[in-house]
Motif scaffolding. Structure first.
Motif, PDB file in Angstrom:
ATOM      1  N   MET A 172       0.834  -1.198   0.000  1.00  0.00           N
ATOM      2  CA  MET A 172       0.000   0.000   0.000  1.00  0.00           C
ATOM      3  C   MET A 172       0.869   1.248   0.000  1.00  0.00           C
ATOM      4  SD  MET A 172      -3.120   0.778  -0.073  1.00  0.00           S
ATOM      5  CE  MET A 172      -4.015   2.303  -0.031  1.00  0.00           C
ATOM      6  N   PHE A 173       0.500   2.193  -0.843  1.00  0.00           N
ATOM      7  CA  PHE A 173       1.199   3.463  -0.946  1.00  0.00           C
ATOM      8  C   PHE A 173       0.189   4.590  -0.808  1.00  0.00           C
ATOM      9  CE2 PHE A 173       3.821   0.431  -3.099  1.00  0.00           C
ATOM     10  CZ  PHE A 173       5.111   0.811  -2.789  1.00  0.00           C
ATOM     11  N   ALA A 174       0.620   5.675  -0.176  1.00  0.00           N
ATOM     12  CA  ALA A 174      -0.157   6.903  -0.138  1.00  0.00           C
ATOM     13  C   ALA A 174       0.549   7.912  -1.030  1.00  0.00           C
ATOM     14  CB  ALA A 174      -0.250   7.438   1.287  1.00  0.00           C
ATOM     15  N   TYR A 175      -0.218   8.826  -1.580  1.00  0.00           N
ATOM     16  CA  TYR A 175       0.379   9.918  -2.346  1.00  0.00           C
ATOM     17  C   TYR A 175      -0.344  11.212  -2.010  1.00  0.00           C
ATOM     18  CZ  TYR A 175      -3.459   8.699  -5.546  1.00  0.00           C
ATOM     19  OH  TYR A 175      -4.687   8.401  -6.084  1.00  0.00           O
ATOM     20  N   ARG A 176       0.450  12.270  -1.923  1.00  0.00           N
ATOM     21  CA  ARG A 176      -0.070  13.609  -1.648  1.00  0.00           C
ATOM     22  C   ARG A 176       0.043  14.425  -2.932  1.00  0.00           C
ATOM     23  NH1 ARG A 176       3.271  15.475   2.221  1.00  0.00           N
ATOM     24  NH2 ARG A 176       1.950  14.632   3.867  1.00  0.00           N
TER      25      ARG A 176
ATOM     26  N   GLN B  37      -4.815  20.653  -1.872  1.00  0.00           N
ATOM     27  CA  GLN B  37      -3.999  19.483  -1.581  1.00  0.00           C
ATOM     28  C   GLN B  37      -4.883  18.365  -1.044  1.00  0.00           C
ATOM     29  OE1 GLN B  37      -0.945  19.260   1.814  1.00  0.00           O
ATOM     30  NE2 GLN B  37       0.293  19.772   0.029  1.00  0.00           N
ATOM     31  N   TYR B  38      -4.579  17.137  -1.447  1.00  0.00           N
ATOM     32  CA  TYR B  38      -5.288  15.986  -0.913  1.00  0.00           C
ATOM     33  C   TYR B  38      -4.358  14.791  -0.860  1.00  0.00           C
ATOM     34  CZ  TYR B  38      -5.832  13.980  -5.641  1.00  0.00           C
ATOM     35  OH  TYR B  38      -5.605  13.442  -6.884  1.00  0.00           O
ATOM     36  N   VAL B  39      -4.760  13.788  -0.071  1.00  0.00           N
ATOM     37  CA  VAL B  39      -3.996  12.548   0.055  1.00  0.00           C
ATOM     38  C   VAL B  39      -4.914  11.397  -0.329  1.00  0.00           C
ATOM     39  CG1 VAL B  39      -2.789  11.007   1.644  1.00  0.00           C
ATOM     40  CG2 VAL B  39      -2.535  13.492   1.880  1.00  0.00           C
ATOM     41  N   SER B  40      -4.377  10.486  -1.113  1.00  0.00           N
ATOM     42  CA  SER B  40      -5.113   9.290  -1.499  1.00  0.00           C
ATOM     43  C   SER B  40      -4.144   8.113  -1.476  1.00  0.00           C
ATOM     44  CB  SER B  40      -5.739   9.473  -2.875  1.00  0.00           C
ATOM     45  OG  SER B  40      -6.649   8.417  -3.150  1.00  0.00           O
ATOM     46  N   GLY B  41      -4.580   6.966  -1.968  1.00  0.00           N
ATOM     47  CA  GLY B  41      -3.718   5.801  -1.908  1.00  0.00           C
ATOM     48  C   GLY B  41      -3.874   4.880  -3.091  1.00  0.00           C
ATOM     49  N   CYS B  42      -2.924   3.959  -3.201  1.00  0.00           N
ATOM     50  CA  CYS B  42      -2.913   2.980  -4.281  1.00  0.00           C
ATOM     51  C   CYS B  42      -2.326   1.681  -3.738  1.00  0.00           C
ATOM     52  CB  CYS B  42      -2.072   3.492  -5.450  1.00  0.00           C
ATOM     53  SG  CYS B  42      -1.976   2.329  -6.825  1.00  0.00           S
ATOM     54  N   ASN B  43      -3.001   0.577  -4.033  1.00  0.00           N
ATOM     55  CA  ASN B  43      -2.471  -0.717  -3.631  1.00  0.00           C
ATOM     56  C   ASN B  43      -1.844  -1.398  -4.846  1.00  0.00           C
ATOM     57  OD1 ASN B  43      -5.175  -0.999  -4.688  1.00  0.00           O
ATOM     58  ND2 ASN B  43      -5.055  -3.144  -4.133  1.00  0.00           N
ATOM     59  N   LEU B  44      -0.708  -2.035  -4.617  1.00  0.00           N
ATOM     60  CA  LEU B  44      -0.006  -2.775  -5.667  1.00  0.00           C
ATOM     61  C   LEU B  44       0.132  -4.228  -5.241  1.00  0.00           C
ATOM     62  CD1 LEU B  44       2.925  -0.308  -6.524  1.00  0.00           C
ATOM     63  CD2 LEU B  44       0.741  -0.562  -7.732  1.00  0.00           C
ATOM     64  N   ARG B  45       0.384  -5.091  -6.229  1.00  0.00           N
ATOM     65  CA  ARG B  45       0.629  -6.506  -5.963  1.00  0.00           C
ATOM     66  C   ARG B  45       2.122  -6.827  -6.042  1.00  0.00           C
ATOM     67  NH1 ARG B  45      -2.924  -9.081  -3.455  1.00  0.00           N
ATOM     68  NH2 ARG B  45      -2.526 -11.029  -4.517  1.00  0.00           N
TER      69      ARG B  45
ATOM     70  N   ILE C  98      -2.333   3.069 -13.883  1.00  0.00           N
ATOM     71  CA  ILE C  98      -1.538   2.461 -12.815  1.00  0.00           C
ATOM     72  C   ILE C  98      -0.819   1.239 -13.378  1.00  0.00           C
ATOM     73  CG2 ILE C  98      -1.599   1.439 -10.506  1.00  0.00           C
ATOM     74  CD1 ILE C  98      -4.402   2.922 -10.227  1.00  0.00           C
ATOM     75  N   PHE C  99       0.495   1.213 -13.203  1.00  0.00           N
ATOM     76  CA  PHE C  99       1.320   0.116 -13.701  1.00  0.00           C
ATOM     77  C   PHE C  99       2.016  -0.551 -12.527  1.00  0.00           C
ATOM     78  CE2 PHE C  99       0.984   3.383 -16.882  1.00  0.00           C
ATOM     79  CZ  PHE C  99       0.608   2.674 -18.011  1.00  0.00           C
ATOM     80  N   ASP C 100       1.865  -1.858 -12.439  1.00  0.00           N
ATOM     81  CA  ASP C 100       2.490  -2.656 -11.401  1.00  0.00           C
ATOM     82  C   ASP C 100       3.650  -3.408 -12.050  1.00  0.00           C
ATOM     83  OD1 ASP C 100       2.828  -4.123  -8.999  1.00  0.00           O
ATOM     84  OD2 ASP C 100       0.663  -4.192  -8.700  1.00  0.00           O
ATOM     85  N   SER C 101       4.766  -3.582 -11.342  1.00  0.00           N
ATOM     86  CA  SER C 101       5.935  -4.227 -11.959  1.00  0.00           C
ATOM     87  C   SER C 101       5.722  -5.714 -12.248  1.00  0.00           C
ATOM     88  CB  SER C 101       7.184  -4.036 -11.091  1.00  0.00           C
ATOM     89  OG  SER C 101       7.034  -4.699  -9.861  1.00  0.00           O
ATOM     90  N   ASN C 102       4.602  -6.268 -11.809  1.00  0.00           N
ATOM     91  CA  ASN C 102       4.280  -7.655 -12.153  1.00  0.00           C
ATOM     92  C   ASN C 102       3.501  -7.717 -13.472  1.00  0.00           C
ATOM     93  OD1 ASN C 102       1.739  -6.758 -11.525  1.00  0.00           O
ATOM     94  ND2 ASN C 102       1.376  -8.198  -9.869  1.00  0.00           N
ATOM     95  N   ALA C 103       3.513  -6.632 -14.229  1.00  0.00           N
ATOM     96  CA  ALA C 103       2.894  -6.499 -15.558  1.00  0.00           C
ATOM     97  C   ALA C 103       1.394  -6.221 -15.511  1.00  0.00           C
ATOM     98  CB  ALA C 103       3.194  -7.712 -16.436  1.00  0.00           C
TER      99      ALA C 103
END
Length: 128
Positions: A30-34, A83-91, A54-59
């Motif tokens: 899990m990553f957050a981004y501002r 300004q806002y904060v949100s998030g992104c989940n990667l595999r 959104i690109f994940d390194s697992n293709a």
């Protein structure tokens, strides 16, 4: 921090790995981004929609789009920031995002596109 100016709007992005919401054993990262949006135009703008790539390194590749950001369609006056904060989940432990904001000139109601610069999401241990 990554920044880009397009159509008089500056977009800046900072990312943060969220270890407390991640589980590497099950490939959940899990990553957050501002995001900071700065209106350098002489007119007020409104953010109407967003479209993320959104690109994940697992293709894996995903696209996410919808109205506004975090449930709002903010109005930003000249020389002001939002300004806002949100998030992104990667595999996987490494990924990248970029996108587009669909914005409107509040004076003449014309819409225009603002590019969101590509930014990386990397688990800190991968940087060593």
């Amino acid at each position: 921090m990554i920044s880009k100016i397009s159509e008089g709007v500056k977009i800046s992005v900072e990312t943060f790995y969220q270890p407390e919401y991640s589980n590497p054993v099950t490939n959940e990262f899990m990553f957050a981004y501002r995001i900071t949006i700065e209106n350098n135009n002489p007119f007020p703008v409104q953010l109407l929609r967003r479209h993320w790539y959104i690109f994940d390194s697992n293709a894996e590749h995903r696209e996410v789009e919808g109205e506004g950001v975090i449930g709002v369609q903010p109005h930003i006056n000249p020389s002001e920031k939002y300004q806002y904060v949100s998030g992104c989940n990667l595999r996987s432990e490494i990924g990248k995002m970029h996108g587009i904001y669909f914005m409107e000139n509040s004076n003449n109601k014309k819409t225009f596109l603002v590019n969101i610069p590509a930014f990386e999401m990397i688990v800190p241990l991968k940087l060593n």
